[in-house]
Design a protein around this motif. Structure first.
Motif, PDB file in Angstrom:
ATOM      1  N   TYR A 158      41.980  39.832  53.780  1.00 53.01           N
ATOM      2  CA  TYR A 158      42.832  40.034  52.610  1.00 53.01           C
ATOM      3  C   TYR A 158      43.231  38.690  52.000  1.00 53.01           C
ATOM      4  CZ  TYR A 158      46.720  41.914  49.838  1.00 53.01           C
ATOM      5  OH  TYR A 158      47.556  42.261  48.817  1.00 53.01           O
ATOM      6  N   ILE A 159      43.460  37.684  52.865  1.00 54.65           N
ATOM      7  CA  ILE A 159      43.809  36.346  52.374  1.00 54.65           C
ATOM      8  C   ILE A 159      42.660  35.770  51.552  1.00 54.65           C
ATOM      9  CG2 ILE A 159      44.177  33.960  53.137  1.00 54.65           C
ATOM     10  CD1 ILE A 159      45.876  35.084  55.429  1.00 54.65           C
ATOM     11  N   LYS A 160      41.429  35.948  52.037  1.00 55.56           N
ATOM     12  CA  LYS A 160      40.266  35.463  51.281  1.00 55.56           C
ATOM     13  C   LYS A 160      40.170  36.176  49.936  1.00 55.56           C
ATOM     14  CE  LYS A 160      37.535  34.249  55.355  1.00 55.56           C
ATOM     15  NZ  LYS A 160      36.303  34.542  56.146  1.00 55.56           N
ATOM     16  N   LEU A 161      40.462  37.469  49.956  1.00 51.61           N
ATOM     17  CA  LEU A 161      40.427  38.242  48.706  1.00 51.61           C
ATOM     18  C   LEU A 161      41.489  37.739  47.734  1.00 51.61           C
ATOM     19  CD1 LEU A 161      39.009  40.722  47.410  1.00 51.61           C
ATOM     20  CD2 LEU A 161      40.860  42.121  48.326  1.00 51.61           C
ATOM     21  N   GLN A 162      42.668  37.409  48.245  1.00 52.67           N
ATOM     22  CA  GLN A 162      43.748  36.904  47.404  1.00 52.67           C
ATOM     23  C   GLN A 162      43.411  35.520  46.841  1.00 52.67           C
ATOM     24  OE1 GLN A 162      46.738  38.350  46.395  1.00 52.67           O
ATOM     25  NE2 GLN A 162      45.647  40.153  47.148  1.00 52.67           N
ATOM     26  N   GLN A 163      42.750  34.711  47.657  1.00 53.03           N
ATOM     27  CA  GLN A 163      42.370  33.381  47.177  1.00 53.03           C
ATOM     28  C   GLN A 163      41.384  33.478  46.015  1.00 53.03           C
ATOM     29  OE1 GLN A 163      40.968  31.764  50.899  1.00 53.03           O
ATOM     30  NE2 GLN A 163      42.922  30.730  51.332  1.00 53.03           N
ATOM     31  N   LYS A 164      40.445  34.405  46.102  1.00 52.44           N
ATOM     32  CA  LYS A 164      39.495  34.606  45.001  1.00 52.44           C
ATOM     33  C   LYS A 164      40.209  35.114  43.757  1.00 52.44           C
ATOM     34  CE  LYS A 164      35.430  35.515  47.877  1.00 52.44           C
ATOM     35  NZ  LYS A 164      34.390  36.519  48.262  1.00 52.44           N
ATOM     36  N   ALA A 165      41.151  36.062  43.967  1.00 56.04           N
ATOM     37  CA  ALA A 165      41.905  36.602  42.830  1.00 56.04           C
ATOM     38  C   ALA A 165      42.732  35.512  42.166  1.00 56.04           C
ATOM     39  CB  ALA A 165      42.797  37.752  43.291  1.00 56.04           C
ATOM     40  N   LEU A 166      43.291  34.607  42.983  1.00 51.27           N
ATOM     41  CA  LEU A 166      44.076  33.502  42.432  1.00 51.27           C
ATOM     42  C   LEU A 166      43.196  32.567  41.610  1.00 51.27           C
ATOM     43  CD1 LEU A 166      46.697  31.885  42.239  1.00 51.27           C
ATOM     44  CD2 LEU A 166      46.111  30.797  44.439  1.00 51.27           C
ATOM     45  N   GLU A 167      42.012  32.289  42.090  1.00 51.86           N
ATOM     46  CA  GLU A 167      41.091  31.416  41.357  1.00 51.86           C
ATOM     47  C   GLU A 167      40.707  32.042  40.014  1.00 51.86           C
ATOM     48  OE1 GLU A 167      37.840  30.832  43.989  1.00 51.86           O
ATOM     49  OE2 GLU A 167      38.972  29.598  45.404  1.00 51.86           O
ATOM     50  N   ILE A 168      40.463  33.363  40.050  1.00 58.51           N
ATOM     51  CA  ILE A 168      40.099  34.046  38.809  1.00 58.51           C
ATOM     52  C   ILE A 168      41.252  34.014  37.811  1.00 58.51           C
ATOM     53  CG2 ILE A 168      39.513  36.295  37.810  1.00 58.51           C
ATOM     54  CD1 ILE A 168      37.990  36.908  40.395  1.00 58.51           C
ATOM     55  N   SER A 169      42.490  34.216  38.313  1.00 53.98           N
ATOM     56  CA  SER A 169      43.650  34.211  37.410  1.00 53.98           C
ATOM     57  C   SER A 169      43.849  32.841  36.784  1.00 53.98           C
ATOM     58  CB  SER A 169      44.907  34.632  38.178  1.00 53.98           C
ATOM     59  OG  SER A 169      45.252  33.662  39.165  1.00 53.98           O
ATOM     60  N   LYS A 170      43.552  31.774  37.514  1.00 54.24           N
ATOM     61  CA  LYS A 170      43.688  30.423  36.961  1.00 54.24           C
ATOM     62  C   LYS A 170      42.634  30.181  35.876  1.00 54.24           C
ATOM     63  CE  LYS A 170      45.724  28.188  41.034  1.00 54.24           C
ATOM     64  NZ  LYS A 170      45.529  27.185  42.121  1.00 54.24           N
ATOM     65  N   ILE A 171      41.405  30.654  36.138  1.00 51.66           N
ATOM     66  CA  ILE A 171      40.343  30.507  35.146  1.00 51.66           C
ATOM     67  C   ILE A 171      40.695  31.280  33.873  1.00 51.66           C
ATOM     68  CG2 ILE A 171      37.926  31.061  34.643  1.00 51.66           C
ATOM     69  CD1 ILE A 171      37.338  30.576  37.621  1.00 51.66           C
ATOM     70  N   GLN A 172      41.223  32.507  34.054  1.00 54.19           N
ATOM     71  CA  GLN A 172      41.580  33.323  32.895  1.00 54.19           C
ATOM     72  C   GLN A 172      42.750  32.712  32.125  1.00 54.19           C
ATOM     73  OE1 GLN A 172      42.203  37.303  34.396  1.00 54.19           O
ATOM     74  NE2 GLN A 172      40.065  37.877  33.954  1.00 54.19           N
ATOM     75  N   LYS A 173      43.656  32.055  32.853  1.00 57.57           N
ATOM     76  CA  LYS A 173      44.776  31.397  32.177  1.00 57.57           C
ATOM     77  C   LYS A 173      44.268  30.264  31.285  1.00 57.57           C
ATOM     78  CE  LYS A 173      48.701  28.379  32.905  1.00 57.57           C
ATOM     79  NZ  LYS A 173      49.387  27.501  33.860  1.00 57.57           N
ATOM     80  N   GLU A 174      43.315  29.494  31.821  1.00 51.56           N
ATOM     81  CA  GLU A 174      42.751  28.407  31.028  1.00 51.56           C
ATOM     82  C   GLU A 174      42.009  28.937  29.806  1.00 51.56           C
ATOM     83  OE1 GLU A 174      40.325  26.203  33.680  1.00 51.56           O
ATOM     84  OE2 GLU A 174      42.011  25.369  34.817  1.00 51.56           O
ATOM     85  N   ALA A 175      41.441  30.157  29.978  1.00 50.76           N
ATOM     86  CA  ALA A 175      40.721  30.765  28.854  1.00 50.76           C
ATOM     87  C   ALA A 175      41.640  31.597  27.971  1.00 50.76           C
ATOM     88  CB  ALA A 175      39.575  31.629  29.379  1.00 50.76           C
ATOM     89  N   ALA A 176      42.967  31.534  28.267  1.00 46.18           N
ATOM     90  CA  ALA A 176      43.976  32.277  27.512  1.00 46.18           C
ATOM     91  C   ALA A 176      43.808  33.786  27.643  1.00 46.18           C
ATOM     92  CB  ALA A 176      43.969  31.862  26.050  1.00 46.18           C
ATOM     93  N   ALA A 177      43.139  34.196  28.739  1.00 48.35           N
ATOM     94  CA  ALA A 177      42.977  35.634  28.983  1.00 48.35           C
ATOM     95  C   ALA A 177      44.044  36.165  29.925  1.00 48.35           C
ATOM     96  CB  ALA A 177      41.582  35.921  29.554  1.00 48.35           C
ATOM     97  N   ALA A 178      44.839  35.262  30.546  1.00 48.20           N
ATOM     98  CA  ALA A 178      45.927  35.644  31.458  1.00 48.20           C
ATOM     99  C   ALA A 178      47.054  34.650  31.295  1.00 48.20           C
ATOM    100  CB  ALA A 178      45.437  35.679  32.899  1.00 48.20           C
ATOM    101  N   THR A 179      48.208  35.010  31.840  1.00 47.27           N
ATOM    102  CA  THR A 179      49.399  34.164  31.702  1.00 47.27           C
ATOM    103  C   THR A 179      49.724  33.471  33.011  1.00 47.27           C
ATOM    104  OG1 THR A 179      50.889  35.960  32.331  1.00 47.27           O
ATOM    105  CG2 THR A 179      50.294  35.791  29.992  1.00 47.27           C
ATOM    106  N   GLU A 180      50.694  32.537  32.924  1.00 48.15           N
ATOM    107  CA  GLU A 180      51.176  31.842  34.126  1.00 48.15           C
ATOM    108  C   GLU A 180      51.819  32.824  35.103  1.00 48.15           C
ATOM    109  OE1 GLU A 180      52.051  28.566  36.633  1.00 48.15           O
ATOM    110  OE2 GLU A 180      50.685  28.841  34.942  1.00 48.15           O
ATOM    111  N   LEU A 181      52.370  33.913  34.576  1.00 50.61           N
ATOM    112  CA  LEU A 181      53.007  34.915  35.430  1.00 50.61           C
ATOM    113  C   LEU A 181      51.992  35.524  36.404  1.00 50.61           C
ATOM    114  CD1 LEU A 181      55.460  36.602  36.206  1.00 50.61           C
ATOM    115  CD2 LEU A 181      54.832  38.221  34.381  1.00 50.61           C
ATOM    116  N   ALA A 182      50.793  35.816  35.921  1.00 51.91           N
ATOM    117  CA  ALA A 182      49.754  36.376  36.789  1.00 51.91           C
ATOM    118  C   ALA A 182      49.395  35.400  37.896  1.00 51.91           C
ATOM    119  CB  ALA A 182      48.524  36.733  35.957  1.00 51.91           C
TER     120      ALA A 182
END
Length: 485
Positions: A214-238
């Motif tokens: 689950y930790i590995k899954l969360q780490q991947k989700a965190l990486e995706i959220s950071k990429i989406q934030k840079e692409a303005a597809a997600a916020t800092e809250l996510a």
């Protein structure tokens, strides 16, 4: 005149003996209570199902019941080193000594001894005047002071005319046998505890694997959220939400690691050794199929469960104790005898047969007045045998209820496990779907988090269900009387 005196003496002795016998006839009777629990034990554990008396898992040796070689090794170590078991073995030795002590009272007590003394009687006493006018040999007076030297055998024996001593010995034997059954019950409990803790440890191992995944899954989700934030597809809250979830999962990992350490040490304590790693194989835990348990019929508990047999033997011992206490009201017959050599000078001890001395006496004695102590002992013994009966009935009732509850639990936990398996599969699929939608910005991060949390909880509960499934089978095996053979 002598004949008249002898007749009077015989009459007095007869009167005393008769009074003793009459007094003994007033001995109280033990309380008798009908054992309704044993007599009314049901024919089956479940009235809706008929059990087969020929199939009873309680008679299966534990080495055949448990097939995991690592678990078998742990149990073998526990049976050698467990302190509670070793303490119980000493209780057996104590009870065995009690049997020997009671058996010894049935035989005469014989002792050998030597003694020496010196006595000076007053001249103006009957003894002193008699010694002064007595000659040992012609022209040789009694010495003054008078020595006394003796050597010989002394014997005493209480004749067991009412079989009181035999009753006490039988009670000691019953108590000894109950300690043997008590040891068997400790064995059964010990094997159950080792097996239950072993399965709990394997469950923790698998939960640790799940939380790490689950930790590995969360780490991947965190990486995706950071990429989406840079692409303005997600916020800092996510991003912060995923960071918080990752920290929470890592904290849970350390909690499980601590639980594993404590569970290992709990097993080591049962094995009577200092902390060390517990050898086990965790990979096949979730695919382990519990053995099928056959319950037999309830009446077989009376012969299979050590705690019931222990309570039954203690009940027998307490009844014998009441009988022995009742016989204290009867007169007792004791015989004492002495045979040896006695003289006032050591050189005279070898002069036979003059130095030979002996004594033989018999005594019939019984309580006539002030029997409060004997009555108190009897009332105590009577109360204890009633208490032992209630304890016996309680043990039978609890044993029946244990099996009945566990039979129901086995069925329900199996159904629970099947449904949890379905839930886990469905949530695993939903995680993949949610992650794909999140990557494509078609799903909110909260949906991803909730799906992941639900899947984690379901997997954790599925592992717990497997552990309960295995432990319940162990518990019902022990409840049927298994584990000590």
């Amino acid at each position: 005149m002598n004949m008249m005196e002898n007749s009077k003496t015989k009459n007095i002795i007869t009167a005393i003996a008769l009074s003793l016998v009459l007094a003994s006839c007033k001995a109280p009777m033990a309380t008798v209570i009908k054992d309704e629990v044993k007599e009314n034990i049901p024919q089956n554990f479940n009235q809706e199902e008929q059990q087969d008396a020929n199939n009873n898992s309680g008679t299966t040796p534990w080495r055949q019941f448990f097939t995991d070689p690592n678990l078998v090794t742990l149990i073998e170590t526990a049976l050698k080193n467990n302190q509670e078991l070793l303490i119980t073995l000493q209780e057996i030795e104590i009870a065995k000594s009690g049997v020997l002590a009671k058996k010894g009272r049935l035989s005469p007590t014989v002792s050998a001894g030597v003694g020496a003394g010196l006595k000076k009687a007053g001249r103006y006493t009957s003894e002193g005047a008699g010694d002064a006018t007595t000659e040992i040999e012609p022209g040789k007076e009694m010495p003054d002071p008078l020595g006394n030297f003796e050597a010989g055998l002394n014997a005493s024996w209480e004749i067991d005319i009412w079989k009181k001593l035999r009753t006490e010995k039988e009670s000691a034997v019953a108590h000894y046998l109950s300690t043997v059954e008590g040891k068997n019950f400790v064995l059964s409990n010990l094997i159950e505890e080792v097996a239950d803790n072993y399965y709990e440890l394997l469950a923790l191992d698998n939960q640790l694997d799940i939380i790490q995944q689950y930790i590995k899954l969360q780490q991947k989700a965190l990486e995706i959220s950071k990429i989406q934030k840079e692409a303005a597809a997600a916020t800092e809250l996510a991003v912060k939400k995923f960071e918080a979830e990752l920290a929470k999962s890592k904290a849970a990992e350390y909690t499980i690691r601590q639980q594993i350490t404590e569970k290992e040490n709990e097993i080591n304590a049962l094995l009577g050794r200092y902390p060390q790693p517990i050898v086990r194989t965790k990979e096949n835990f979730m695919s382990t199929i519990p053995p099928t348990v056959y319950t037999g019929i309830p009446s077989q508990l009376l012969s299979n469960r050590p705690d019931i047999k222990q309570a039954e033997l203690e009940l027998k011992a307490s009844k014998l104790d009441v009988e022995a206490a009742r016989k204290e009201f009867y007169p007792s017959l004791e015989i004492s005898a002495t045979l040896g050599l006695e003289a006032f000078k050591p050189s005279y001890l070898v002069k036979l047969p003059e130095s030979i001395a002996y004594n033989l006496a018999g005594e019939l004695a019984g309580p006539l007045i002030n029997k409060s102590a004997i009555k108190a002992n009897f009332q105590t013994a009577d109360a204890k045998q009633i208490q032992a009966l209630y304890e016996y009935d309680k043990t039978i009732l609890n044993a029946y209820l244990d099996v009945a509850n566990l039979m129901s639990k086995v069925k329900n936990i199996d159904q629970y496990y099947q449904l949890k398996s379905q839930e886990t599969k469905a949530l695993d699929q939903s995680i993949d779907i949610a992650n794909q939608l999140f990557r494509n910005s078609r799903a909110d991060y909260l949906e991803v988090l909730l799906n992941q949390r639900d899947a984690l909880d379901a997997k954790m509960e599925l592992i717990e269900a497997k552990q309960k499934q295995l432990s319940t089978v162990v518990d019902i095996y022990k409840s049927l009387g298994g584990g000590w053979k």
